[in-house]
Write an enzyme that holds these catalytic residues in place. Structure first.
Site, PDB file in Angstrom:
ATOM      1  N   HIS A  67     -38.053  -7.077   1.189  1.00 55.47           N
ATOM      2  CA  HIS A  67     -38.267  -8.267   2.013  1.00 55.47           C
ATOM      3  C   HIS A  67     -37.485  -8.209   3.324  1.00 55.47           C
ATOM      4  O   HIS A  67     -37.998  -8.592   4.373  1.00 55.47           O
ATOM      5  CB  HIS A  67     -37.883  -9.515   1.225  1.00 55.47           C
ATOM      6  CG  HIS A  67     -38.652  -9.672  -0.049  1.00 55.47           C
ATOM      7  ND1 HIS A  67     -40.022  -9.823  -0.074  1.00 55.47           N
ATOM      8  CD2 HIS A  67     -38.245  -9.702  -1.347  1.00 55.47           C
ATOM      9  CE1 HIS A  67     -40.424  -9.933  -1.331  1.00 55.47           C
ATOM     10  NE2 HIS A  67     -39.371  -9.864  -2.117  1.00 55.47           N
TER      11      HIS A  67
ATOM     12  N   HIS B  17     -45.572 -14.228  -3.101  1.00 54.90           N
ATOM     13  CA  HIS B  17     -46.745 -14.058  -3.964  1.00 54.90           C
ATOM     14  C   HIS B  17     -47.870 -15.005  -3.545  1.00 54.90           C
ATOM     15  O   HIS B  17     -49.044 -14.607  -3.514  1.00 54.90           O
ATOM     16  CB  HIS B  17     -46.380 -14.279  -5.427  1.00 54.90           C
ATOM     17  CG  HIS B  17     -45.391 -13.300  -5.946  1.00 54.90           C
ATOM     18  ND1 HIS B  17     -44.819 -13.395  -7.200  1.00 54.90           N
ATOM     19  CD2 HIS B  17     -44.845 -12.183  -5.383  1.00 54.90           C
ATOM     20  CE1 HIS B  17     -43.969 -12.394  -7.377  1.00 54.90           C
ATOM     21  NE2 HIS B  17     -43.972 -11.652  -6.283  1.00 54.90           N
TER      22      HIS B  17
ATOM     23  N   ASP C 116     -46.142  -7.637  -2.539  1.00 52.32           N
ATOM     24  CA  ASP C 116     -45.063  -8.310  -1.809  1.00 52.32           C
ATOM     25  C   ASP C 116     -45.193  -8.090  -0.307  1.00 52.32           C
ATOM     26  O   ASP C 116     -45.025  -9.018   0.498  1.00 52.32           O
ATOM     27  CB  ASP C 116     -43.703  -7.779  -2.268  1.00 52.32           C
ATOM     28  CG  ASP C 116     -43.176  -8.470  -3.515  1.00 52.32           C
ATOM     29  OD1 ASP C 116     -43.763  -9.480  -3.943  1.00 52.32           O
ATOM     30  OD2 ASP C 116     -42.167  -7.988  -4.060  1.00 52.32           O
TER      31      ASP C 116
ATOM     32  N   HIS D 230     -47.029  -3.649  -7.019  1.00 51.65           N
ATOM     33  CA  HIS D 230     -46.381  -4.946  -6.774  1.00 51.65           C
ATOM     34  C   HIS D 230     -45.629  -4.936  -5.450  1.00 51.65           C
ATOM     35  O   HIS D 230     -45.574  -5.958  -4.753  1.00 51.65           O
ATOM     36  CB  HIS D 230     -45.431  -5.345  -7.908  1.00 51.65           C
ATOM     37  CG  HIS D 230     -44.869  -6.711  -7.681  1.00 51.65           C
ATOM     38  ND1 HIS D 230     -45.590  -7.858  -7.948  1.00 51.65           N
ATOM     39  CD2 HIS D 230     -43.687  -7.128  -7.142  1.00 51.65           C
ATOM     40  CE1 HIS D 230     -44.870  -8.912  -7.600  1.00 51.65           C
ATOM     41  NE2 HIS D 230     -43.713  -8.500  -7.112  1.00 51.65           N
TER      42      HIS D 230
END
Length: 303
Positions: free
Chosen positions: A264, A78, A241, A237
């Site tokens: 991720h 973030h 990310d 979101h």
């Protein structure tokens, strides 16, 4: 010449780690040209500095975690996203703990913090990584891809078997020649499912999570009484990310990113694949601002 950026002055804040639940202080400090983004664990007997680079990413199960010299800093995405969105190239992040605070679950508190400190230009030219050939990684039905593009665009789709997720909020395209990071991405919060939160807490994780820093869903609905900040906040979101994960290239990107159910781990796999395939990218700088990609017009002006 399009120049590198750092902060005008140092600024600090405190917050709670999403997974550790520990309260931690974080300070953002100006850094010299070409220093990049560097995290520095100040709570250790001998402070450890960890560059924010793709090859320093270790654990990606719940966040992007940087590692180096026996130390780690988790949940960096973030803050990294806010730095990318404001075009900050060089920064030292002093952190007195193992996890960046979650704040309200979005990047907006970090945007406010950075804007309060002020952004200044430096003497060195800003260096970009420009994608010159397609690169793709896959994991089952999940995938992520870089493609050449004369700007910066993210095309992302998610798929969750839950009644809240309809066709209108599963997919988004953000092109920063047309869209503002601060207005249209930065406020999107992380989200999770109540049954997953309970399982994570039983495993000693998500100890700092709450309705104040995440969107939480039960089997049928959103539990946050205030609802969503954007109609498609969930997928936005994921874009937030991804922007943070992609900034671990060490330079801003010129190209298009596409992802389906990417997270991720896959984002980092894509970065490493791109860097390994040297024919697929090049470093570029711009002597004339008018020659730079149009998406830079959305980044806040320096003061």
């Amino acid at each position: 010449m399009l120049r590198q950026r750092t902060l005008r002055q140092a600024i600090s804040t405190k917050g709670v780690g999403l997974h550790t639940g520990a309260r931690v202080e974080i300070a953002l400090l100006p850094a010299p040209a070409d220093a990049g983004i560097v995290f520095r664990r100040t709570d250790l007997p001998a402070p450890v500095s960890i560059p924010a680079r793709a090859d320093r990413v270790g654990d990606t199960r719940l966040s992007s975690t940087l590692r180096g010299e026996g130390a780690t800093v988790s949940t960096v995405e973030h803050l990294m996203s806010a730095l990318a969105g404001l075009g900050i190239d060089n920064l030292r992040v002093d952190i007195a703990g193992p996890e960046v605070p979650i704040m309200d679950g979005s990047a907006m508190p970090f945007v406010y913090l950075l804007q309060s400190a002020g952004v200044v230009e430096q003497s060195a030219p800003k260096r970009f990584i420009r994608v010159t050939a397609p690169v793709e990684v896959r994991d089952g039905d999940k995938w992520a891809r870089f493609s050449p593009y004369a700007g910066y665009r993210l095309d992302f789709a998610i798929d969750f078997p839950h009644p809240v997720f309809g066709s209108e909020n599963r997919h988004v395209v953000i092109d920063f020649a047309l869209h503002s990071y601060v207005k249209e991405v930065a406020r999107a919060r992380t989200f999770g499912f109540m049954q997953d939160v309970e399982a994570m807490r039983a495993a000693g994780l998500a100890l700092g999570g709450s309705l104040q820093n995440a969107i939480v869903l039960d089997e049928t609905r959103i539990l946050n009484v205030e609802g969503l900040r954007y109609e498609n906040e969930f997928v936005k979101h994921k874009v937030l990310d991804a922007i943070g994960d992609l900034y671990l290239l060490g330079h801003p990107l010129i190209g298009a990113f596409s992802g389906y159910k990417s997270g991720h781990a896959l984002n980092n796999m894509l970065l490493r694949r791109l860097l390994d395939e040297r024919h697929a990218w090049e470093h570029v700088s711009f002597e004339r601002v008018e020659d730079a990609p149009a998406f830079l017009a959305w980044q806040p002006q320096t003061v």
